[in-house]
Scaffold this active site. Sequence first.
Site, PDB file in Angstrom:
ATOM      1  N   HIS A   1       1.647   4.425  -3.000  1.00 40.74           N
ATOM      2  CA  HIS A   1       1.613   5.890  -2.887  1.00 40.74           C
ATOM      3  C   HIS A   1       2.831   6.509  -3.575  1.00 40.74           C
ATOM      4  O   HIS A   1       2.728   7.550  -4.236  1.00 40.74           O
ATOM      5  CB  HIS A   1       1.589   6.312  -1.416  1.00 40.74           C
ATOM      6  CG  HIS A   1       0.246   6.175  -0.766  1.00 40.74           C
ATOM      7  ND1 HIS A   1      -0.904   6.670  -1.320  1.00 40.74           N
ATOM      8  CD2 HIS A   1      -0.119   5.602   0.421  1.00 40.74           C
ATOM      9  CE1 HIS A   1      -1.931   6.412  -0.518  1.00 40.74           C
ATOM     10  NE2 HIS A   1      -1.480   5.759   0.534  1.00 40.74           N
TER      11      HIS A   1
ATOM     12  N   HIS B   1       0.840  -1.206   0.000  1.00 40.00           N
ATOM     13  CA  HIS B   1       0.000   0.000   0.000  1.00 40.00           C
ATOM     14  C   HIS B   1       0.873   1.252   0.000  1.00 40.00           C
ATOM     15  O   HIS B   1       0.618   2.205  -0.765  1.00 40.00           O
ATOM     16  CB  HIS B   1      -0.907  -0.023   1.238  1.00 40.00           C
ATOM     17  CG  HIS B   1      -1.687   1.229   1.457  1.00 40.00           C
ATOM     18  ND1 HIS B   1      -3.012   1.364   1.090  1.00 40.00           N
ATOM     19  CD2 HIS B   1      -1.337   2.426   2.013  1.00 40.00           C
ATOM     20  CE1 HIS B   1      -3.433   2.576   1.409  1.00 40.00           C
ATOM     21  NE2 HIS B   1      -2.440   3.242   1.971  1.00 40.00           N
ATOM     22  N   GLU B   2       1.907   1.270   0.816  1.00 40.76           N
ATOM     23  CA  GLU B   2       2.775   2.448   0.901  1.00 40.76           C
ATOM     24  C   GLU B   2       3.611   2.617  -0.363  1.00 40.76           C
ATOM     25  O   GLU B   2       3.825   3.744  -0.826  1.00 40.76           O
ATOM     26  CB  GLU B   2       3.676   2.349   2.140  1.00 40.76           C
ATOM     27  CG  GLU B   2       2.930   2.296   3.466  1.00 40.76           C
ATOM     28  CD  GLU B   2       1.952   3.447   3.658  1.00 40.76           C
ATOM     29  OE1 GLU B   2       2.182   4.535   3.074  1.00 40.76           O
ATOM     30  OE2 GLU B   2       0.963   3.269   4.380  1.00 40.76           O
TER      31      GLU B   2
ATOM     32  N   GLU C   1      -6.320   6.746  -1.185  1.00 39.78           N
ATOM     33  CA  GLU C   1      -6.242   5.590  -0.284  1.00 39.78           C
ATOM     34  C   GLU C   1      -6.899   4.369  -0.919  1.00 39.78           C
ATOM     35  O   GLU C   1      -6.382   3.251  -0.818  1.00 39.78           O
ATOM     36  CB  GLU C   1      -6.889   5.920   1.057  1.00 39.78           C
ATOM     37  CG  GLU C   1      -6.174   6.991   1.868  1.00 39.78           C
ATOM     38  CD  GLU C   1      -4.747   6.611   2.220  1.00 39.78           C
ATOM     39  OE1 GLU C   1      -4.480   5.405   2.396  1.00 39.78           O
ATOM     40  OE2 GLU C   1      -3.904   7.514   2.305  1.00 39.78           O
TER      41      GLU C   1
END
Length: 274
Positions: free
Chosen positions: A139, A135-136, A203
Amino acid sequence: MTDFGLKLRMAVVGSILFGFYLVAATVISAMWGVSLIPVLVGGMLVLPPIQYKIGKWSALRGAQDMPEEGQYREIHRMTESLARDMGVTKPRLMVMQMGVPNAFAVGRKGAGVVCVSTELMAMLERDELEGVIAHEIAHIKNRDVITMVIGQSIGSIVGMVAYMVYMFADERNPGSIFVGMFVSSLAQLLVTVFVLAISRYREYVADDDARQAIGSGEPLARALEKISRGAQGRESAVDDSVNALCILNADRGLLATLFATHPPTEKRIEKLRG
């Protein structure tokens, strides 16, 4: 490839924010009696990069590099594999005590940093931690962190100019400084509304990118459940500006709920499992 919806939102919001900045630069040019072009170009070339550097430094205060040996070796291997599959350079890994189980990313492609809390690593299983790191990395891949930082920078510029304009127009009023601060905050809030249009959607995109990277949304869904439960009754040790970058915003105040940087965790989990 970055989600088209996120690209479109960043383009539209970026254009609106540039419009705010153009107005602010025009006002500064008129007040100081200088040409608009140097103010416009100088501001964009100097202020956002400075704020980006300061924001990155501030976010990582108290963090330490994650050793590549011992108990962290597997995390480094996992991150290297994820980064390769997602088409980015392996980010620098750091560890930090945040008071709550959490993680965040700063930086850009080629110079990204993923910081995870000691509380998070103690709580999650391997596949759940893999989902969080994916997930990070998403980004960083999607460049939305840089967009958020630039948006905050423009918000600060607009707020400063609004304050200067009011003080210049009402300099003889002893109470004008307080009204000027209110006007400045109001101007920054207006810019923040547009930044939030990106913040919540990004997100969902990062969640979906992580799901694709690890082959299932279930590990990240379980991780979000554990993180949400683990944050209850605990106080986050990171700044509010960093909370906005975390996988879960631990701030549950009234204003934080009203101007939430993250969508409801329940909806994120539902999408991951859907």
